[in-house]
Design a protein around this motif. Structure first.
Motif, PDB file in Angstrom:
ATOM      1  N   THR A  34      28.247  44.998  24.725  1.00 33.24           N
ATOM      2  CA  THR A  34      29.597  45.351  25.159  1.00 33.24           C
ATOM      3  C   THR A  34      29.608  46.731  25.798  1.00 33.24           C
ATOM      4  O   THR A  34      30.354  46.968  26.741  1.00 33.24           O
ATOM      5  CB  THR A  34      30.597  45.309  23.991  1.00 33.24           C
ATOM      6  N   GLN A  35      28.778  47.630  25.312  1.00 37.16           N
ATOM      7  CA  GLN A  35      28.703  48.951  25.931  1.00 37.16           C
ATOM      8  C   GLN A  35      28.110  48.858  27.325  1.00 37.16           C
ATOM      9  O   GLN A  35      28.533  49.571  28.233  1.00 37.16           O
ATOM     10  CB  GLN A  35      27.867  49.896  25.068  1.00 37.16           C
ATOM     11  N   GLU A  36      27.138  47.978  27.506  1.00 34.33           N
ATOM     12  CA  GLU A  36      26.542  47.809  28.829  1.00 34.33           C
ATOM     13  C   GLU A  36      27.536  47.187  29.797  1.00 34.33           C
ATOM     14  O   GLU A  36      27.534  47.496  30.980  1.00 34.33           O
ATOM     15  CB  GLU A  36      25.291  46.936  28.740  1.00 34.33           C
ATOM     16  N   SER A  37      28.404  46.318  29.291  1.00 35.85           N
ATOM     17  CA  SER A  37      29.352  45.654  30.165  1.00 35.85           C
ATOM     18  C   SER A  37      30.505  46.571  30.564  1.00 35.85           C
ATOM     19  O   SER A  37      31.229  46.279  31.506  1.00 35.85           O
ATOM     20  CB  SER A  37      29.899  44.388  29.514  1.00 35.85           C
ATOM     21  N   LYS A  38      30.696  47.678  29.863  1.00 30.73           N
ATOM     22  CA  LYS A  38      31.774  48.603  30.170  1.00 30.73           C
ATOM     23  C   LYS A  38      31.315  49.651  31.189  1.00 30.73           C
ATOM     24  O   LYS A  38      31.461  50.851  30.984  1.00 30.73           O
ATOM     25  CB  LYS A  38      32.268  49.296  28.905  1.00 30.73           C
ATOM     26  N   LYS A  39      30.777  49.194  32.280  1.00 27.79           N
ATOM     27  CA  LYS A  39      30.364  50.100  33.350  1.00 27.79           C
ATOM     28  C   LYS A  39      31.598  50.513  34.138  1.00 27.79           C
ATOM     29  O   LYS A  39      32.570  49.764  34.237  1.00 27.79           O
ATOM     30  CB  LYS A  39      29.356  49.408  34.268  1.00 27.79           C
ATOM     31  N   PRO A  40      31.585  51.700  34.716  1.00 29.13           N
ATOM     32  CA  PRO A  40      32.755  52.129  35.482  1.00 29.13           C
ATOM     33  C   PRO A  40      32.985  51.236  36.701  1.00 29.13           C
ATOM     34  O   PRO A  40      32.042  50.772  37.338  1.00 29.13           O
ATOM     35  CB  PRO A  40      32.407  53.560  35.899  1.00 29.13           C
ATOM     36  N   LEU A  41      34.256  50.997  36.994  1.00 27.27           N
ATOM     37  CA  LEU A  41      34.617  50.142  38.123  1.00 27.27           C
ATOM     38  C   LEU A  41      34.516  50.916  39.429  1.00 27.27           C
ATOM     39  O   LEU A  41      34.861  52.096  39.479  1.00 27.27           O
ATOM     40  CB  LEU A  41      36.056  49.639  37.958  1.00 27.27           C
ATOM     41  N   PRO A  42      34.086  50.265  40.486  1.00 28.67           N
ATOM     42  CA  PRO A  42      34.077  50.941  41.779  1.00 28.67           C
ATOM     43  C   PRO A  42      35.504  51.191  42.268  1.00 28.67           C
ATOM     44  O   PRO A  42      36.454  50.537  41.822  1.00 28.67           O
ATOM     45  CB  PRO A  42      33.345  49.978  42.700  1.00 28.67           C
ATOM     46  N   GLU A  43      35.653  52.130  43.178  1.00 33.24           N
ATOM     47  CA  GLU A  43      36.980  52.496  43.674  1.00 33.24           C
ATOM     48  C   GLU A  43      37.684  51.314  44.330  1.00 33.24           C
ATOM     49  O   GLU A  43      38.889  51.146  44.194  1.00 33.24           O
ATOM     50  CB  GLU A  43      36.854  53.651  44.670  1.00 33.24           C
ATOM     51  N   ARG A  44      36.941  50.470  45.037  1.00 35.59           N
ATOM     52  CA  ARG A  44      37.554  49.324  45.717  1.00 35.59           C
ATOM     53  C   ARG A  44      38.156  48.356  44.700  1.00 35.59           C
ATOM     54  O   ARG A  44      39.249  47.835  44.897  1.00 35.59           O
ATOM     55  CB  ARG A  44      36.513  48.626  46.586  1.00 35.59           C
ATOM     56  N   ALA A  45      37.456  48.133  43.598  1.00 30.77           N
ATOM     57  CA  ALA A  45      37.958  47.231  42.569  1.00 30.77           C
ATOM     58  C   ALA A  45      39.215  47.808  41.920  1.00 30.77           C
ATOM     59  O   ALA A  45      40.170  47.084  41.634  1.00 30.77           O
ATOM     60  CB  ALA A  45      36.885  46.981  41.514  1.00 30.77           C
ATOM     61  N   LYS A  46      39.224  49.112  41.692  1.00 33.43           N
ATOM     62  CA  LYS A  46      40.410  49.747  41.112  1.00 33.43           C
ATOM     63  C   LYS A  46      41.604  49.605  42.041  1.00 33.43           C
ATOM     64  O   LYS A  46      42.717  49.338  41.606  1.00 33.43           O
ATOM     65  CB  LYS A  46      40.140  51.227  40.849  1.00 33.43           C
ATOM     66  N   LEU A  47      41.359  49.769  43.327  1.00 36.12           N
ATOM     67  CA  LEU A  47      42.425  49.655  44.310  1.00 36.12           C
ATOM     68  C   LEU A  47      42.984  48.240  44.348  1.00 36.12           C
ATOM     69  O   LEU A  47      44.199  48.038  44.358  1.00 36.12           O
ATOM     70  CB  LEU A  47      41.910  50.053  45.696  1.00 36.12           C
ATOM     71  N   MET A  48      42.108  47.248  44.323  1.00 38.64           N
ATOM     72  CA  MET A  48      42.543  45.853  44.387  1.00 38.64           C
ATOM     73  C   MET A  48      43.321  45.467  43.123  1.00 38.64           C
ATOM     74  O   MET A  48      44.306  44.745  43.185  1.00 38.64           O
ATOM     75  CB  MET A  48      41.348  44.919  44.575  1.00 38.64           C
ATOM     76  N   ARG A  49      42.910  45.953  41.979  1.00 41.62           N
ATOM     77  CA  ARG A  49      43.600  45.616  40.726  1.00 41.62           C
ATOM     78  C   ARG A  49      44.959  46.295  40.661  1.00 41.62           C
ATOM     79  O   ARG A  49      45.898  45.750  40.108  1.00 41.62           O
ATOM     80  CB  ARG A  49      42.746  46.009  39.531  1.00 41.62           C
ATOM     81  N   SER A  50      45.055  47.488  41.190  1.00 43.06           N
ATOM     82  CA  SER A  50      46.337  48.186  41.142  1.00 43.06           C
ATOM     83  C   SER A  50      47.336  47.587  42.122  1.00 43.06           C
ATOM     84  O   SER A  50      48.546  47.714  41.947  1.00 43.06           O
ATOM     85  CB  SER A  50      46.147  49.672  41.429  1.00 43.06           C
ATOM     86  N   ALA A  51      46.856  46.889  43.160  1.00 45.32           N
ATOM     87  CA  ALA A  51      47.747  46.307  44.161  1.00 45.32           C
ATOM     88  C   ALA A  51      48.427  45.042  43.636  1.00 45.32           C
ATOM     89  O   ALA A  51      49.513  44.701  44.074  1.00 45.32           O
ATOM     90  CB  ALA A  51      46.968  45.984  45.425  1.00 45.32           C
ATOM     91  N   VAL A  52      47.804  44.345  42.697  1.00 44.82           N
ATOM     92  CA  VAL A  52      48.360  43.105  42.173  1.00 44.82           C
ATOM     93  C   VAL A  52      49.236  43.426  40.970  1.00 44.82           C
ATOM     94  O   VAL A  52      48.771  44.027  40.007  1.00 44.82           O
ATOM     95  CB  VAL A  52      47.225  42.134  41.755  1.00 44.82           C
ATOM     96  N   PRO A  53      50.512  43.029  40.998  1.00 45.01           N
ATOM     97  CA  PRO A  53      51.372  43.327  39.842  1.00 45.01           C
ATOM     98  C   PRO A  53      50.972  42.488  38.633  1.00 45.01           C
ATOM     99  O   PRO A  53      50.559  41.337  38.768  1.00 45.01           O
ATOM    100  CB  PRO A  53      52.769  42.959  40.325  1.00 45.01           C
ATOM    101  N   LYS A  54      51.127  43.068  37.475  1.00 45.04           N
ATOM    102  CA  LYS A  54      50.753  42.391  36.243  1.00 45.04           C
ATOM    103  C   LYS A  54      51.982  41.721  35.639  1.00 45.04           C
ATOM    104  O   LYS A  54      53.045  42.320  35.552  1.00 45.04           O
ATOM    105  CB  LYS A  54      50.191  43.417  35.261  1.00 45.04           C
TER     106      LYS A  54
END
Length: 74
Positions: A34-54
């Protein structure tokens, strides 16, 4: 009979200790993955996730309270 009981008790303690060690090893391995899977997200992924409303829990929006169901009969 007393020796047999003592031997059974020792065997049981050994089994429990082995089981605990095995559980701890699997837990440590799981935490490591689980620690290995918690790698930091790239900026593009952060941008795409923030654009979609939850959505705000749409599945639970129509669910009635169980207390209300009991009191109203529905």
């Amino acid at each position: 009979m007393a020796k047999n009981k003592i031997q059974k008790k020792k065997d049981r303690e050994k089994r429990v200790a082995k089981k605990k060690l095995a559980e701890k090893a699997t837990r440590v391995a799981q935490e490591k993955t689980t620690q290995e899977s918690k790698k930091p997200l790239p900026e593009r992924a952060k941008l795409m996730r923030s654009a979609v409303p939850k959505a705000e829990n749409p599945a639970n929006a129509s669910k009635k309270n169980t207390f209300t169901q009991r009191r109203t009969g529905g």
